[in-house]
Design a protein around this motif. Structure first.
Motif: not given
Length: 187
Positions: A35-54
């Protein structure tokens, strides 16, 4: 078949909607695991750059709200797909539960995140269509039972009161190392 003189195929950018869906799917998986996953962790799991998540979500709160919006839409679709059931209230309730179960299973991560990230008011609002549908089915069952001479309304009303109470009660805190899970008693 391409010839040596034909241009290479044009790579089209991924659809914004598809990218958002991949991010939300990855968020469900990652937040479900941790539950404390970061947006960076989620970006990696989604196969996108962190800026894409943002680009899609301003931060964690916006991401969880995006999950909540998707869950609310899935609930509305499931209720619409359930339609008007054939048969009595018992069949209607069974059909409703079986139709909604996959939605609850897919978004079960929100159960843990909702109290802290969404708050009780937003959580209640998300579940309102399902709660209202279930309450309507139960009320119809009570109405039918009370119109039958051999019915026992006091017994048939108790389960529906308990279900309505449980669906409107705030969620208990997620169990932690020092928190024991206890089920509250319905009134």
């Amino acid at each position: 078949m391409s010839s040596p003189t034909s241009p290479p195929p044009i790579r089209r950018p991924r659809s914004t909607r598809a990218t958002r869906a991949r991010i939300l799917d990855a968020a469900l998986r990652e937040l479900g695991r941790r539950p404390d996953s970061s947006l960076g962790d989620i970006a990696v799991a989604a196969g996108v750059a962190r800026r894409t998540v943002y680009t899609h979500f301003a931060g964690r709160a916006a991401l969880v709200e995006g999950l909540a919006e998707d869950a609310a839409e899935a609930i509305r679709r499931a209720i619409a797909e359930a339609g008007t059931p054939v048969g009595g209230p018992a069949s209607a309730l069974a059909h409703f539960v079986l139709t909604l179960w996959p939605v609850g299973d897919r978004y079960r991560t929100l159960t843990a995140l909702a109290p802290q990230d969404l708050g009780p008011g937003r959580t209640s609002g998300l579940l309102a269509p399902a709660r209202e549908t279930a309450a309507g089915i139960l009320a119809e069952g009570q109405r039918r039972a009370s119109s039958t001479p051999s019915s026992r309304p006091a017994r048939s009303a108790a389960p529906s009161r308990a279900i309505c109470w449980h669906s409107s009660a705030p969620s208990p805190p997620a169990p932690g190392p020092t928190t024991a899970r206890a089920s509250p008693s319905p009134p």
